[in-house]
Scaffold this active site. Structure first.
Site, short mmCIF file in Angstrom:
data_model
loop_
_atom_site.label_atom_id
_atom_site.label_comp_id
_atom_site.label_asym_id
_atom_site.label_seq_id
_atom_site.Cartn_x
_atom_site.Cartn_y
_atom_site.Cartn_z
N TYR A 92 -40.15 -20.79 -64.56
CA TYR A 92 -41.15 -21.64 -64.10
C TYR A 92 -42.09 -22.13 -65.31
O TYR A 92 -42.99 -22.91 -65.11
CB TYR A 92 -41.96 -20.92 -63.07
CG TYR A 92 -42.54 -19.49 -63.55
CD1 TYR A 92 -43.50 -19.35 -64.45
CD2 TYR A 92 -41.89 -18.42 -62.66
CE1 TYR A 92 -43.57 -17.95 -64.80
CE2 TYR A 92 -42.30 -17.23 -63.13
CZ TYR A 92 -43.21 -17.10 -64.10
OH TYR A 92 -43.80 -15.52 -64.45
N CYS A 126 -36.24 8.85 -14.51
CA CYS A 126 -37.27 8.77 -15.40
C CYS A 126 -37.93 7.63 -15.14
O CYS A 126 -37.51 6.43 -15.28
CB CYS A 126 -36.53 8.88 -16.74
SG CYS A 126 -37.48 8.74 -18.09
N LYS A 182 -52.97 -16.24 -52.66
CA LYS A 182 -52.03 -15.37 -52.01
C LYS A 182 -51.95 -15.26 -50.48
O LYS A 182 -52.56 -15.73 -49.96
CB LYS A 182 -52.70 -14.01 -52.34
CG LYS A 182 -52.79 -13.74 -53.90
CD LYS A 182 -51.64 -13.47 -54.78
CE LYS A 182 -51.17 -12.08 -54.79
NZ LYS A 182 -51.79 -11.07 -55.50
N ASP A 199 -42.30 -12.27 -56.07
CA ASP A 199 -42.68 -11.07 -56.30
C ASP A 199 -41.79 -10.18 -56.96
O ASP A 199 -40.98 -9.53 -56.49
CB ASP A 199 -43.18 -10.43 -55.01
CG ASP A 199 -43.75 -8.95 -54.93
OD1 ASP A 199 -44.25 -9.01 -56.07
OD2 ASP A 199 -44.09 -8.51 -54.02
N LYS A 201 -44.95 -18.06 -55.30
CA LYS A 201 -45.09 -16.79 -56.38
C LYS A 201 -44.27 -15.95 -56.00
O LYS A 201 -44.31 -15.28 -54.74
CB LYS A 201 -46.64 -16.49 -56.15
CG LYS A 201 -46.86 -15.61 -57.46
CD LYS A 201 -48.58 -15.16 -57.36
CE LYS A 201 -48.87 -14.24 -58.53
NZ LYS A 201 -48.20 -13.08 -58.54
N CYS A 245 -40.26 12.32 -18.19
CA CYS A 245 -39.77 12.90 -16.99
C CYS A 245 -39.22 14.46 -17.32
O CYS A 245 -38.79 15.04 -16.45
CB CYS A 245 -38.44 12.20 -16.39
SG CYS A 245 -37.15 12.22 -17.54
N CYS A 257 -32.64 10.10 -23.30
CA CYS A 257 -33.07 10.56 -22.00
C CYS A 257 -31.96 10.68 -20.82
O CYS A 257 -31.35 9.62 -20.60
CB CYS A 257 -34.47 9.92 -21.56
SG CYS A 257 -34.88 10.81 -19.96
N CYS A 281 -37.29 15.09 -22.49
CA CYS A 281 -38.00 13.54 -22.48
C CYS A 281 -39.51 13.83 -22.08
O CYS A 281 -39.72 14.36 -21.11
CB CYS A 281 -37.41 12.74 -21.33
SG CYS A 281 -38.18 11.37 -21.00
N GLU A 318 -45.33 -24.25 -56.12
CA GLU A 318 -44.01 -23.43 -55.97
C GLU A 318 -44.29 -21.86 -55.61
O GLU A 318 -45.80 -21.71 -55.49
CB GLU A 318 -43.31 -23.54 -57.18
CG GLU A 318 -43.88 -22.64 -58.37
CD GLU A 318 -43.11 -22.61 -59.88
OE1 GLU A 318 -41.85 -23.21 -59.85
OE2 GLU A 318 -43.93 -22.59 -60.79
S1 IVH Z 1 -47.04 -18.95 -64.09
C1 IVH Z 1 -49.72 -19.44 -67.17
N1 IVH Z 1 -45.38 -19.18 -61.80
O1 IVH Z 1 -47.25 -14.03 -61.48
C2 IVH Z 1 -49.09 -19.28 -65.83
N2 IVH Z 1 -46.13 -17.16 -62.43
O2 IVH Z 1 -49.87 -13.31 -61.69
C3 IVH Z 1 -48.47 -17.72 -65.94
N3 IVH Z 1 -45.54 -15.30 -61.08
O3 IVH Z 1 -47.16 -12.82 -64.65
C4 IVH Z 1 -47.58 -17.51 -64.81
N4 IVH Z 1 -44.26 -16.56 -59.57
O4 IVH Z 1 -45.21 -12.75 -63.30
C5 IVH Z 1 -46.17 -18.42 -62.63
N5 IVH Z 1 -44.00 -19.61 -60.03
C6 IVH Z 1 -44.73 -18.66 -60.56
C7 IVH Z 1 -44.77 -17.40 -60.66
C8 IVH Z 1 -45.46 -16.30 -61.40
C9 IVH Z 1 -44.49 -15.28 -59.90
C10 IVH Z 1 -45.96 -14.00 -61.62
C11 IVH Z 1 -45.78 -13.88 -63.25
C12 IVH Z 1 -47.14 -13.80 -63.54
C13 IVH Z 1 -47.88 -13.22 -62.46
C14 IVH Z 1 -49.35 -13.49 -62.56
#
Ligand code: IVH
Length: 672
Positions: free
Chosen positions: A227, A433, A315, A119, A117, A412, A427, A409, A115
């Site tokens: 999650y 130009c 990442k 931010d 990650k 020119c 300009c 400009c 899934e």
């Molecule tokens: S699982 C034991 N799933 O990433 C597993 N974390 O670098 C712990 N995060 O503190 C986290 N999306 O804030 C998990 N789909 C996702 C996530 C996720 C973002 C963040 C979360 C965690 C950090 C770890």
């Protein structure tokens, strides 16, 4: 005072109904009523609760507006530690992760839940008998802060779980974040109130959750995806994938992009797929998380210090990096627009090396107060032009000076004039130009204009710098011998270019009009002009009043067209082009455009269609009298959504604009 049973019943029904609609909207992403209807039900409940305050319960949908401000947050101990994740930056690390798990488990192939990650900010929510009793930040993983009041204001956080099959005690973990649209809205508000802008959605989400006054948090468009779990008393499914399905049933929003994959190969495929979608997602993600699906295996694998052995964060390349401004320059476009750009110490960001970033306009420079020598955060997301997000003032060297926008400009020497409340700089040199001249040549030869193959930007620059051409008509007089004197142009390419030039002479009136680069005249307007007037002569001699009669041509565009054809040098170039042999078939004068079946309707096309190209679809729609624009707004009637459609499809959804898939679109054309 006793409360009539009927009132109690209505209140209960309204709550159930609002909860259900909330669930459909946030979790299932499948609303069944309009926002207006929802608001009506909501107000009805609010009124009844005002009349009978004894009926207010803390899990009522009305109780999300924030409570009285706190003086500080209480501390929360996480019974089950909130772990972080080990990171991987390339395929070899993913392979090593999968191998470690296969070796330890003695299994051949491992299933993973993959899934995005997100931010954002990690949070933990505690539900007792289905009721939200506490919400906390991650803190150091062992103790966090009690931000219950703030989390209660997030509409996708259920105050009460759905159904009855949830565990008696359930701690769920997830990520709170702001979408790009939510972030923009928030910063627009901040700007209006002259308050400090947030650097990025993550900082804004973190700041919003840290408000001691939850009424402020309630105003921030925060969202959440869940999650994972913390402490549990009761039964939960034994796989990560089935857990997410159960979450969804309980009313806990999960990422719609979560998928079960097998082996390192499945992980890598998912990563590639998501990386492709990333630029079009409505929120920031910084990678993919792979989690061993089987809970028993998760337990056997255990943790290493502060991260589970059974999960890995893979990442994406960072979309924001820090670098230094070497210089600030301005670029002059075809219509003379002067755009400032920062020349940067080259930096790898968003998957590419970036050495220039746009600074948009003078106002943006003032907002950033960016100076030569500054350390800045540069952002490059997908195909978007790299831009400077912020200046790190703590790294500003001594003796820097505010950037002064040029008055002349740089190409020119003509005066720079300002439009649009002094924001847009232009300009005033026109085709005198050479920057504007070069850009107009590039426009003239481009695919949708005269479509001259093999005449690239560098070649145009050289032809102009060597004064081999001064207007586009000069191109048609160039011989292969002359062209082959230009650096790096081989005899063969020179001959091909002459052929391409000859071929381009047979064109259409709309293309020709578009190629002239008349201010405000894009392809659509060029087509409208050709269709309405039928001939170049008729357009050239049209009065402003006659021009305004054409669909979509207003006073500004009419004035621009009229003025263009009153400049002797423009008329001269046109005459030269015709003398060189540029020609087109006669245009049929169109019958009254307003009588056509799709007259007055505005369409936006996005994604790929099977049956035809987007251009073909556009021409088709226009021939039926419709207007085709490139961006979705409240004025759009339909968005035609092909395969791999991007943000336009989601914008349409957000604005409630009707969408058509390919078959619906083809049907519409057939019907008309
Ligand atoms: S699982 C034991 N799933 O990433 C597993 N974390 O670098 C712990 N995060 O503190 C986290 N999306 O804030 C998990 N789909 C996702 C996530 C996720 C973002 C963040 C979360 C965690 C950090 C770890």
């Amino acid at each position: 005072m006793t409360i009539p049973a009927a009132i109690k019943k209505t209140v209960a029904q309204l709550r159930a109904s609002l909860n259900e609609h909330n669930y459909r909207y946030y979790v299932l992403d499948d609303p069944s009523i309009s926002d207006a209807e929802y608001d009506r039900l909501f107000r009805q409940l609010q009124q009844l609760e005002q009349e009978y305050p004894q009926l207010i319960s803390s899990d009522s949908p009305t109780q999300r507006t924030g409570a009285s401000p706190l003086s500080e947050f209480a501390t929360v101990t996480h019974e089950v530690q909130m772990l972080s994740l080990s990171n991987a930056f390339d395929e070899s690390e993913v392979l090593a992760f999968d191998k470690r798990i296969r070796d330890r488990s003695q299994l051949n192939a491992i299933d993973y839940l993959a899934e995005p990650k997100l931010d954002g900010v990690a949070v933990s929510l505690l539900y007792q008998k289905g009721a939200l009793v506490r919400g906390a930040t991650r803190g150091d993983g062992r103790t966090g802060e009690d931000i219950t009041q703030n989390l209660r204001t997030i509409k996708s956080v259920p105050l009460r779980l759905q159904g009855s099959a949830y565990p008696e005690l359930l701690e769920v973990r997830g990520e709170v974040f702001l979408s790009h649209a939510g972030f923009k809205r928030l910063n627009d508000e901040q700007r209006k109130r002259n308050e400090k802008l947030f650097v990025n959605p993550r900082n804004a989400a973190a700041g919003s959750l840290r408000q001691l006054d939850s009424k402020l948090t309630a105003k921030r468009p925060l969202e959440v995806f869940f999650y994972g779990t913390g402490q549990i008393r009761g039964a939960v499914p034994d796989g990560q994938h089935s857990l997410l399905k159960a979450f969804k049933k309980w009313g806990l929003r999960v990422s719609p992009l979560a998928e079960l994959v097998t082996g390192a190969r499945g992980c890598m495929e998912y990563y590639g797929k998501l990386a492709g979608r990333r630029p079009r997602l409505p929120y920031d993600i910084d990678g993919v998380v792979y989690k061993v699906n089987d809970r028993q295996l998760q337990i056997e694998l255990g943790n290493i210090s502060r991260a589970p052995r059974w999960a890995l964060a893979h990442k994406f390349p960072a979309q924001e990096e820090s670098t230094v401004v070497n210089s600030i320059e301005v670029q002059v476009g075809r219509t003379g627009a002067v755009t400032p750009v920062a020349r940067l110490r080259p930096i790898f960001v968003g998957g590419a090396t970036v050495s220039n970033a746009t600074l948009h306009n003078r106002a943006e420079i003032e907002r950033l107060d960016i100076r030569v020598g500054d350390t800045v955060i540069v952002r490059r997301a997908g195909d978007v032009i790299p831009e400077v997000v912020s200046v790190n003032l703590s790294k500003r060297p001594a003796g820097t000076q505010r950037y002064k926008f040029p008055r002349k400009c740089p190409v020119c020497g003509s005066d720079i004039v300002y439009e649009g409340e002094g924001i847009v700089a232009r300009c005033s040199g026109g085709l005198y130009c050479s920057a504007q001249l070069k850009q107009s040549f590039k426009h003239f030869v481009s695919r949708r204009a005269m479509d001259i193959d093999g005449l690239g930007d560098k070649l145009i620059d050289q032809l102009i710098d060597r004064k081999m051409v001064t207007d586009p008509a000069d191109l048609y007089a160039l011989t292969a011998e002359q062209l082959s004197t230009v650096e790096r142009l081989a005899q063969k390419s020179a001959q091909n270019l002459v052929k391409a030039l000859q071929r381009s002479k047979a064109t259409t009136l709309p293309r020709f009009l578009y190629a002239l680069g008349i201010g405000q005249v894009g392809e659509t307007t060029a087509q409208q002009l050709a269709g309405n007037f039928g001939s170049l002569d008729a357009i050239m001699s049209a009065s402003i009043e006659e021009l305004i009669k054409v669909q979509d041509i207003g006073p500004v565009v009419a004035e621009s067209i009229y003025t263009f054809f009153r400049q002797t040098h423009n008329v001269e170039v046109i005459r030269k082009l015709l003398a060189a042999g540029v020609e087109w078939p006669e245009e049929k004068i169109e019958v009254d455009l307003t009588k056509r079946p799709l007259a007055g309707k505005t369409f936006v096309l996005t994604g790929t269609l099977d049956a035809m190209t987007r251009d073909e679809a556009k021409v088709k729609l226009q021939s039926l009298g419709a207007k085709v624009t490139s961006s979705v707004s409240g004025k759009t009637d339909y968005v035609v959504v092909g395969a791999d459609a991007g943000s336009k499809a989601s914008t349409a959804e957000q604005l409630g604009v009707d969408t058509l898939d390919e078959s619906q679109f083809l049907q519409l054309i057939a019907d008309n």
